[in-house]
Design an enzyme around this catalytic site. Sequence first.
Site, PDB file in Angstrom:
ATOM      1  N   GLY A   1      22.812 -17.198  58.440  1.00 32.58           N
ATOM      2  CA  GLY A   1      23.788 -16.270  57.865  1.00 32.58           C
ATOM      3  C   GLY A   1      24.872 -16.958  57.052  1.00 32.58           C
ATOM      4  O   GLY A   1      25.874 -16.349  56.708  1.00 32.58           O
TER       5      GLY A   1
ATOM      6  N   GLY B   1      16.570 -13.265  58.569  1.00 30.61           N
ATOM      7  CA  GLY B   1      17.592 -12.304  58.974  1.00 30.61           C
ATOM      8  C   GLY B   1      18.004 -11.428  57.805  1.00 30.61           C
ATOM      9  O   GLY B   1      17.321 -10.469  57.443  1.00 30.61           O
ATOM     10  N   GLY B   2      19.116 -11.783  57.184  1.00 36.13           N
ATOM     11  CA  GLY B   2      19.706 -10.969  56.122  1.00 36.13           C
ATOM     12  C   GLY B   2      18.708 -10.484  55.070  1.00 36.13           C
ATOM     13  O   GLY B   2      18.696  -9.294  54.717  1.00 36.13           O
TER      14      GLY B   2
ATOM     15  N   HIS C   1      17.282 -16.336  70.720  1.00 32.82           N
ATOM     16  CA  HIS C   1      17.914 -16.463  69.408  1.00 32.82           C
ATOM     17  C   HIS C   1      19.290 -17.119  69.606  1.00 32.82           C
ATOM     18  O   HIS C   1      19.958 -16.870  70.617  1.00 32.82           O
ATOM     19  CB  HIS C   1      18.058 -15.085  68.756  1.00 32.82           C
TER      20      HIS C   1
ATOM     21  N   GLU D   1      22.110 -16.518  68.524  1.00 34.54           N
ATOM     22  CA  GLU D   1      23.224 -15.587  68.772  1.00 34.54           C
ATOM     23  C   GLU D   1      23.252 -15.172  70.244  1.00 34.54           C
ATOM     24  O   GLU D   1      24.318 -14.965  70.822  1.00 34.54           O
ATOM     25  CB  GLU D   1      23.106 -14.376  67.828  1.00 34.54           C
TER      26      GLU D   1
ATOM     27  N   ASN E   1      14.102 -10.397  61.209  1.00 34.54           N
ATOM     28  CA  ASN E   1      14.962 -10.151  62.367  1.00 34.54           C
ATOM     29  C   ASN E   1      16.098  -9.275  61.850  1.00 34.54           C
ATOM     30  O   ASN E   1      16.996  -9.760  61.183  1.00 34.54           O
ATOM     31  CB  ASN E   1      15.491 -11.497  62.903  1.00 34.54           C
TER      32      ASN E   1
ATOM     33  N   GLU F   1      15.648 -22.718  64.032  1.00 33.71           N
ATOM     34  CA  GLU F   1      16.744 -22.133  63.267  1.00 33.71           C
ATOM     35  C   GLU F   1      18.010 -22.949  63.484  1.00 33.71           C
ATOM     36  O   GLU F   1      18.720 -22.753  64.491  1.00 33.71           O
ATOM     37  CB  GLU F   1      16.996 -20.693  63.711  1.00 33.71           C
TER      38      GLU F   1
ATOM     39  N   SER G   1      18.988 -18.539  56.515  1.00 28.75           N
ATOM     40  CA  SER G   1      19.228 -18.299  55.087  1.00 28.75           C
ATOM     41  C   SER G   1      17.971 -18.441  54.217  1.00 28.75           C
ATOM     42  O   SER G   1      18.048 -18.905  53.080  1.00 28.75           O
ATOM     43  CB  SER G   1      20.350 -19.205  54.575  1.00 28.75           C
TER      44      SER G   1
ATOM     45  N   LYS H   1      18.406  -7.946  63.421  1.00 26.30           N
ATOM     46  CA  LYS H   1      19.646  -8.053  64.203  1.00 26.30           C
ATOM     47  C   LYS H   1      20.166  -6.634  64.493  1.00 26.30           C
ATOM     48  O   LYS H   1      19.369  -5.716  64.650  1.00 26.30           O
ATOM     49  CB  LYS H   1      20.670  -8.928  63.475  1.00 26.30           C
TER      50      LYS H   1
HETATM   51  P1  PGA Z   1      19.539 -15.370  58.249  1.00 29.20           P
HETATM   52  O1  PGA Z   1      19.234 -15.214  59.812  1.00 29.20           O
HETATM   53  O2  PGA Z   1      18.216 -15.343  57.531  1.00 29.20           O
HETATM   54  O3  PGA Z   1      20.400 -14.196  57.917  1.00 29.20           O
HETATM   55  O4  PGA Z   1      20.231 -16.683  58.073  1.00 29.20           O
HETATM   56  C1  PGA Z   1      18.107 -15.809  60.403  1.00 29.20           C
HETATM   57  C2  PGA Z   1      18.072 -15.481  61.874  1.00 29.20           C
HETATM   58  O5  PGA Z   1      19.134 -15.454  62.514  1.00 29.20           O
HETATM   59  O6  PGA Z   1      16.985 -15.220  62.456  1.00 29.20           O
END
Ligand code: PGA
Length: 247
Positions: free
Chosen positions: A175, A232-233, A98, A100, A12, A169, A211, A14
């Site tokens: 994050g 994500g990251g 998601h 967010e 992802n 999640e 994470s 983002k």
């Molecule tokens: P992250 O994000 O791996 O950076 O924690 C995961 C996500 O929001 O899908």
Amino acid sequence: MSHPRKRLVMGNWKMHGSLQDNAALLGALLSGAVRGGDTELAVCVPFPYLSQTQALLSGSPVSWGAQDVSIHERGAYTGETSAAMLADFGCSWVLCGHSERRAMHAESSSLVAAKASSALACGLSPVVCVGETLPERDAGNAERVIGDQLDPVLALGAGALGRMVIAYEPVWAIGTGRTATPDQAQAVHAFIRAALSRRGAGQTRILYGGSVKAANAAALFAQPDIDGALVGGASLVADEFLKIAAA
Ligand code: PGA
């Protein structure tokens, strides 16, 4: 014993990327992706880069998708993107709900289910994201919150559930560098699996997200109900993302 469902590792991105950075990242993923491997790889990119992603990934073992979709088919919905438009760009996937978007755009669980349904209508597979906040977990309410988030999606029925993916999640792990332990994640995945099974969709894949990195992926993937990861990251670093897929 081999895992009963094909593993899926999905990035992802983002709101990250540029034409130049994406070309490098996708190029590196393509050189590292294994055709016919036992883990599927996918990336969910920002809307403006769907065309570039389609051009670079077509015919490769890496599939792609978007991060949101409208519930409407067409019309006066400024700023929205329909599922048919995503299908035009070869998307296989779309993230729905998601955390967010739930938090920053006030997306309700019924809206998220409607998004999943509009994706399915155009042949896309929704990846429905659920997860509790830290105060909800600390109050012992994680399962209730996740159950409430899942209810309208479960109501779509076995046929729909069989064509989607659920991503667990925990909001407190996104994050933050703080991953759920494999046992914590497995407990929630088993809870989600049981809910899916009661609807006749026990084989729907359930991804863990929050994470995830190369260093913790193998322990998570060793759990019986964790079928892959939403990353994500770490999905912005080709080498790290490929190591997660290889875990
Ligand atoms: P992250 O994000 O791996 O950076 O924690 C995961 C996500 O929001 O899908």
